[in-house]
Design a protein around this motif. Structure first.
Motif, mmCIF file in Angstrom:
data_model
loop_
_atom_site.group_PDB
_atom_site.id
_atom_site.type_symbol
_atom_site.label_atom_id
_atom_site.label_comp_id
_atom_site.label_asym_id
_atom_site.label_seq_id
_atom_site.Cartn_x
_atom_site.Cartn_y
_atom_site.Cartn_z
ATOM 1 N N LYS A 55 0.813 -1.219 0.000
ATOM 2 C CA LYS A 55 0.000 0.000 0.000
ATOM 3 C C LYS A 55 0.847 1.271 0.000
ATOM 4 O O LYS A 55 1.942 1.304 0.544
ATOM 5 C CB LYS A 55 -0.915 0.022 1.231
ATOM 6 C CG LYS A 55 -1.899 -1.129 1.253
ATOM 7 C CD LYS A 55 -2.955 -0.965 0.159
ATOM 8 C CE LYS A 55 -4.007 -2.043 0.182
ATOM 9 N NZ LYS A 55 -3.736 -3.162 -0.701
ATOM 10 N N LYS A 56 0.276 2.305 -0.617
ATOM 11 C CA LYS A 56 0.925 3.615 -0.587
ATOM 12 C C LYS A 56 0.242 4.441 0.496
ATOM 13 O O LYS A 56 -0.876 4.921 0.323
ATOM 14 C CB LYS A 56 0.811 4.311 -1.940
ATOM 15 C CG LYS A 56 1.599 5.601 -1.998
ATOM 16 C CD LYS A 56 1.474 6.291 -3.353
ATOM 17 C CE LYS A 56 2.390 5.670 -4.378
ATOM 18 N NZ LYS A 56 2.522 6.516 -5.597
ATOM 19 N N GLY A 57 0.896 4.545 1.649
ATOM 20 C CA GLY A 57 0.315 5.315 2.739
ATOM 21 C C GLY A 57 0.785 6.752 2.662
ATOM 22 O O GLY A 57 -0.002 7.673 2.442
ATOM 23 N N CYS A 58 2.077 6.970 2.857
ATOM 24 C CA CYS A 58 2.603 8.330 2.895
ATOM 25 C C CYS A 58 3.452 8.646 1.662
ATOM 26 O O CYS A 58 3.576 9.792 1.272
ATOM 27 C CB CYS A 58 3.459 8.509 4.140
ATOM 28 S SG CYS A 58 4.923 7.447 4.141
ATOM 29 N N ASP A 59 4.042 7.621 1.046
ATOM 30 C CA ASP A 59 4.952 7.793 -0.098
ATOM 31 C C ASP A 59 6.193 8.591 0.300
ATOM 32 O O ASP A 59 6.853 9.175 -0.546
ATOM 33 C CB ASP A 59 4.221 8.491 -1.263
ATOM 34 C CG ASP A 59 4.763 8.043 -2.613
ATOM 35 O OD1 ASP A 59 5.451 7.007 -2.672
ATOM 36 O OD2 ASP A 59 4.511 8.742 -3.618
ATOM 37 N N GLY A 109 8.294 7.330 3.115
ATOM 38 C CA GLY A 109 9.116 6.534 4.019
ATOM 39 C C GLY A 109 8.780 6.684 5.481
ATOM 40 O O GLY A 109 9.628 6.438 6.342
ATOM 41 N N GLN A 110 7.541 7.053 5.779
ATOM 42 C CA GLN A 110 7.220 7.314 7.185
ATOM 43 C C GLN A 110 6.210 6.362 7.804
ATOM 44 O O GLN A 110 6.040 6.364 9.020
ATOM 45 C CB GLN A 110 6.698 8.746 7.327
ATOM 46 C CG GLN A 110 7.776 9.761 7.023
ATOM 47 C CD GLN A 110 7.256 11.182 7.023
ATOM 48 O OE1 GLN A 110 6.056 11.408 7.073
ATOM 49 N NE2 GLN A 110 8.154 12.134 6.949
ATOM 50 N N CYS A 111 5.515 5.557 6.978
ATOM 51 C CA CYS A 111 4.430 4.760 7.576
ATOM 52 C C CYS A 111 4.649 3.252 7.506
ATOM 53 O O CYS A 111 4.064 2.511 8.284
ATOM 54 C CB CYS A 111 3.100 5.108 6.911
ATOM 55 S SG CYS A 111 2.945 4.493 5.216
ATOM 56 N N GLY A 112 5.442 2.782 6.579
ATOM 57 C CA GLY A 112 5.724 1.343 6.475
ATOM 58 C C GLY A 112 4.686 0.539 5.709
ATOM 59 O O GLY A 112 4.847 -0.676 5.545
ATOM 60 N N ALA A 113 3.624 1.192 5.225
ATOM 61 C CA ALA A 113 2.560 0.435 4.537
ATOM 62 C C ALA A 113 3.064 -0.232 3.254
ATOM 63 O O ALA A 113 2.466 -1.183 2.765
ATOM 64 C CB ALA A 113 1.394 1.362 4.212
ATOM 65 N N CYS A 114 4.160 0.276 2.717
ATOM 66 C CA CYS A 114 4.675 -0.216 1.427
ATOM 67 C C CYS A 114 5.777 -1.262 1.607
ATOM 68 O O CYS A 114 6.414 -1.645 0.634
ATOM 69 C CB CYS A 114 5.238 0.966 0.645
ATOM 70 S SG CYS A 114 6.669 1.684 1.494
ATOM 71 N N LEU A 155 11.459 -0.261 2.337
ATOM 72 C CA LEU A 155 10.306 0.586 2.032
ATOM 73 C C LEU A 155 10.288 0.752 0.508
ATOM 74 O O LEU A 155 11.171 1.392 -0.066
ATOM 75 C CB LEU A 155 10.450 1.946 2.719
ATOM 76 C CG LEU A 155 10.472 1.886 4.252
ATOM 77 C CD1 LEU A 155 10.792 3.250 4.840
ATOM 78 C CD2 LEU A 155 9.138 1.376 4.788
ATOM 79 N N CYS A 215 8.476 2.484 -1.320
ATOM 80 C CA CYS A 215 8.240 3.839 -1.830
ATOM 81 C C CYS A 215 9.541 4.632 -1.894
ATOM 82 O O CYS A 215 9.601 5.682 -2.524
ATOM 83 C CB CYS A 215 7.205 4.588 -0.984
ATOM 84 S SG CYS A 215 7.790 5.122 0.630
HETATM 85 FE FE1 FES Z 1 4.632 5.145 3.752
HETATM 86 FE FE2 FES Z 1 6.251 3.909 2.009
HETATM 87 S S1 FES Z 1 4.194 4.502 1.722
HETATM 88 S S2 FES Z 1 6.632 4.391 4.074
#
Ligand code: FES
Ligand code: FES
Length: 259
Positions: free
Chosen positions: A116-120, A122-127, A137, A139
């Motif tokens: 998933k693309k959460g923040c794009d 490098g701050q959320c880890g969803a990717c 990461l 993204c």
């Molecule tokens: Fe949030 Fe990559 S989308 S860290």
């Protein structure tokens, strides 16, 4: 939603014909409406779409394995570079813009939308995905740097219809609510097992000078090592319990039974 006639592809006609045969004609004539949508949501909640999703995933996996990836017209790619790498064990070759991230390549070019693309940023880890055994990461990773590497995404963790033990543990412990962060959490946790096995130190490791292997992680260690994966739903206690169970191989009491 609109009430205009809908041009359905043959595949869509078959899908709606299988799922909602009595509404198919109406959908073709007047378009999808809220009632159709709610029925689809109901089918999804009951898990009745899983078979279709698995079928689509298998068809896609076959396509990747056979190298049947749609190439973009050359004019659509600037600074194109050819990349050859493995994605979920299938050798994949494609031309990408040299600035394209691994996340966008997986999602937009290969149709692997589990990451998933959460923040794009490098701050959320969803990717989070696994590259050559390590969590990264996607993204912040350029696809062009993956030449010759092996990328595992959430879609590649289960084998022969058998979930990865970490996926099983997340299910057992309800390690998610909305699920948006979950593919990143699980990929991160799977790679974490390797880090613990190799004895890699973390910020809360008591003695970094003492070389160790096969570390058994405390709740504090798991929380620290998973701190790059944000869960807005706050499923953290369940995530820690799931990882602990997957790591120890022993049953961990479910959180709601301990409250
Ligand atoms: Fe949030 Fe990559 S989308 S860290
Ligand atoms: Fe919703 Fe983690 S389950 S953000």
């Amino acid at each position: 939603m609109n009430n205009r006639p809908t041009q359905l592809t043959e595949e869509e006609k078959k899908l709606f014909g299988d799922l909602m045969p009595e509404e198919l004609e109406e959908i073709i004539q007047t378009g999808l409406n809220r009632r159709h949508f709610m029925k689809l949501v109901g089918l999804a909640s009951a898990g009745l779409l899983t078979g279709y999703l698995l079928g689509a995933e298998r068809a896609f996996a076959r396509g990747v394995a056979l190298g049947e990836i749609d190439e973009l017209p050359a004019a659509a790619i600037e600074n194109g570079v050819n990349v050859s790498f493995k994605v979920n064990s299938a050798t994949t070759r494609l031309m990408v813009d040299s600035r394209m991230t691994l996340l966008d390549t997986l999602r937009e070019r290969l149709g692997l939308t589990g990451s998933k693309k959460g923040c794009d940023h490098g701050q959320c880890g969803a990717c989070t995905v696994i590259v050559d055994g390590n969590r990264v990461l996607s993204c912040l990773t350029l696809a062009a740097t993956c030449e010759g590497k092996s990328v595992i995404t959430i879609e590649g963790l289960a084998k022969d219809n058998q979930l990865n033990p970490m996926q099983e543990a997340f299910l057992k412990h309800d390690g998610f609510q909305c699920g948006f962060c979950t593919s990143g959490q699980i990929c991160s946790a799977v790679a974490l097992m390797k880090e613990a096995k190799e004895g890699q130190a973390s910020y809360v490791t008591a003695n970094v000078r003492q070389a160790q292997t096969s570390l058994m992680l405390s709740n504090e260690e798991i929380a620290e090592r998973m701190s790059g994966n944000i869960c807005r739903c706050g499923a953290y206690p369940n995530i820690v319990a799931a990882i602990k169970e997957a790591q120890t191989g022993k049953s961990v009491e479910q959180i709601w039974l301990t409250i």
